[in-house]
Design a protein around this motif. Structure first.
Motif, PDB file in Angstrom:
ATOM      1  N   UNK A  70      -2.424   2.330   2.684  1.00 19.93           N
ATOM      2  CA  UNK A  70      -3.116   2.843   1.510  1.00 19.93           C
ATOM      3  C   UNK A  70      -2.445   4.161   1.154  1.00 19.93           C
ATOM      4  N   UNK A  71      -1.970   4.249  -0.083  1.00 19.52           N
ATOM      5  CA  UNK A  71      -1.277   5.442  -0.561  1.00 19.52           C
ATOM      6  C   UNK A  71      -1.832   5.749  -1.949  1.00 19.52           C
ATOM      7  N   UNK A  72      -2.650   6.806  -2.028  1.00 21.45           N
ATOM      8  CA  UNK A  72      -3.351   7.066  -3.276  1.00 21.45           C
ATOM      9  C   UNK A  72      -4.320   5.929  -3.536  1.00 21.45           C
ATOM     10  N   UNK A  73      -4.241   5.327  -4.722  1.00 25.09           N
ATOM     11  CA  UNK A  73      -5.132   4.208  -5.078  1.00 25.09           C
ATOM     12  C   UNK A  73      -4.512   2.853  -4.782  1.00 25.09           C
ATOM     13  N   UNK A  74      -3.292   2.830  -4.268  1.00 25.76           N
ATOM     14  CA  UNK A  74      -2.580   1.574  -4.027  1.00 25.76           C
ATOM     15  C   UNK A  74      -2.716   1.135  -2.568  1.00 25.76           C
ATOM     16  N   UNK A  75      -2.944  -0.161  -2.372  1.00 25.78           N
ATOM     17  CA  UNK A  75      -2.998  -0.737  -1.026  1.00 25.78           C
ATOM     18  C   UNK A  75      -1.998  -1.881  -0.952  1.00 25.78           C
ATOM     19  N   UNK A  76      -1.119  -1.842   0.072  1.00 26.65           N
ATOM     20  CA  UNK A  76      -0.102  -2.886   0.217  1.00 26.65           C
ATOM     21  C   UNK A  76      -0.017  -3.331   1.674  1.00 26.65           C
ATOM     22  N   UNK A  77       0.487  -4.542   1.877  1.00 25.16           N
ATOM     23  CA  UNK A  77       0.804  -5.042   3.214  1.00 25.16           C
ATOM     24  C   UNK A  77       2.320  -5.019   3.364  1.00 25.16           C
ATOM     25  N   UNK A  78       2.787  -4.470   4.480  1.00 27.41           N
ATOM     26  CA  UNK A  78       4.216  -4.425   4.766  1.00 27.41           C
ATOM     27  C   UNK A  78       4.501  -5.227   6.023  1.00 27.41           C
ATOM     28  N   UNK A  79       5.527  -6.060   5.965  1.00 33.26           N
ATOM     29  CA  UNK A  79       5.986  -6.831   7.111  1.00 33.26           C
ATOM     30  C   UNK A  79       7.228  -6.176   7.702  1.00 33.26           C
ATOM     31  N   UNK A  80       7.709  -6.756   8.795  1.00 29.76           N
ATOM     32  CA  UNK A  80       8.909  -6.254   9.465  1.00 29.76           C
ATOM     33  C   UNK A  80      10.041  -6.098   8.447  1.00 29.76           C
ATOM     34  N   UNK A  81      10.763  -4.980   8.563  1.00 32.29           N
ATOM     35  CA  UNK A  81      11.920  -4.647   7.735  1.00 32.29           C
ATOM     36  C   UNK A  81      11.548  -4.278   6.297  1.00 32.29           C
ATOM     37  N   UNK A  82      10.274  -4.002   6.025  1.00 35.07           N
ATOM     38  CA  UNK A  82       9.852  -3.497   4.724  1.00 35.07           C
ATOM     39  C   UNK A  82       9.444  -2.036   4.884  1.00 35.07           C
ATOM     40  N   UNK A  83       9.445  -1.298   3.772  1.00 37.67           N
ATOM     41  CA  UNK A  83       9.167   0.134   3.867  1.00 37.67           C
ATOM     42  C   UNK A  83       8.362   0.619   2.671  1.00 37.67           C
ATOM     43  N   UNK A  84       7.851   1.845   2.795  1.00 44.39           N
ATOM     44  CA  UNK A  84       7.142   2.495   1.704  1.00 44.39           C
ATOM     45  C   UNK A  84       7.379   3.994   1.771  1.00 44.39           C
ATOM     46  N   UNK A  85       7.144   4.647   0.659  1.00 42.46           N
ATOM     47  CA  UNK A  85       7.329   6.089   0.522  1.00 42.46           C
ATOM     48  C   UNK A  85       5.972   6.722   0.258  1.00 42.46           C
ATOM     49  N   UNK A  86       5.672   7.816   0.963  1.00 41.88           N
ATOM     50  CA  UNK A  86       4.424   8.545   0.776  1.00 41.88           C
ATOM     51  C   UNK A  86       4.773   9.943   0.262  1.00 41.88           C
ATOM     52  N   UNK A  87       4.531  10.219  -1.031  1.00 42.70           N
ATOM     53  CA  UNK A  87       4.840  11.550  -1.563  1.00 42.70           C
ATOM     54  C   UNK A  87       3.871  12.606  -1.031  1.00 42.70           C
ATOM     55  N   UNK A  88       4.306  13.842  -1.023  1.00 40.76           N
ATOM     56  CA  UNK A  88       3.427  14.928  -0.582  1.00 40.76           C
ATOM     57  C   UNK A  88       2.202  14.989  -1.492  1.00 40.76           C
ATOM     58  N   UNK A  89       1.137  15.571  -0.970  1.00 41.47           N
ATOM     59  CA  UNK A  89      -0.127  15.757  -1.696  1.00 41.47           C
ATOM     60  C   UNK A  89      -0.778  14.431  -2.104  1.00 41.47           C
ATOM     61  N   UNK A  90      -0.512  13.365  -1.336  1.00 43.30           N
ATOM     62  CA  UNK A  90      -1.094  12.052  -1.614  1.00 43.30           C
ATOM     63  C   UNK A  90      -1.904  11.593  -0.405  1.00 43.30           C
ATOM     64  N   UNK A  91      -3.157  11.241  -0.620  1.00 50.29           N
ATOM     65  CA  UNK A  91      -3.985  10.719   0.459  1.00 50.29           C
ATOM     66  C   UNK A  91      -3.406   9.385   0.917  1.00 50.29           C
ATOM     67  N   UNK A  92      -3.194   9.236   2.225  1.00 54.53           N
ATOM     68  CA  UNK A  92      -2.582   8.009   2.748  1.00 54.53           C
ATOM     69  C   UNK A  92      -3.154   7.655   4.109  1.00 54.53           C
TER      70      UNK A  92
END
Length: 132
Positions: A70-92
């Protein structure tokens, strides 16, 4: 070992970031002045509490398992070898909804990496309601 390697190893040994948590384990792999790379293992059916950092960004790469992010208002599922970015000042938050340990590589990058830059708003709300 070179002087640089000695210094890096000392920083790793002294880091309060590494260690066992109720939800799993964090191991600092490498850190420098403006970055830290950690191996984060989250037990099945556990999660890290929602949090915000104001002086650093994070990038998470799933090594094994499934991450519910959960990053801000977005919720995603990540599997092996997938990634995400969490910007500063964002609830995660990251959760392990699966039955095997979730292992992610976490790359923190920013002007300040101190643990006192971690704010957990839901903990603050609980404290306020108890003291009111």
């Amino acid at each position: 070992m070179t002087q640089n390697e000695n210094t890096s190893q000392s920083n790793l040994d002294e880091s309060s970031h590494s260690g066992t948590r109720y939800w799993g384990n964090v191991e600092v792999i490498e850190e420098g002045e403006a970055y830290r790379i950690s191996r984060v293992e989250i037990k099945p059916r556990h999660s890290i509490k929602p949090q915000i950092h104001y002086h650093r960004n994070e990038h998470w790469v799933v090594v094994s398992g499934v991450a519910k992010v959960t990053c801000g208002d977005e919720e995603i599922l990540l599997n092996r070898n997938e990634s995400t970015y969490v910007p500063s000042a964002t609830l995660h938050q990251v959760e392990n909804p699966g039955h095997i340990p979730l292992v992610i590589l976490e790359i923190q990058n920013g002007e300040y990496l101190g643990e006192d830059d971690t704010e957990r708003p839901y903990d603050l709300n609980l404290v306020k309601s108890v003291t009111e």
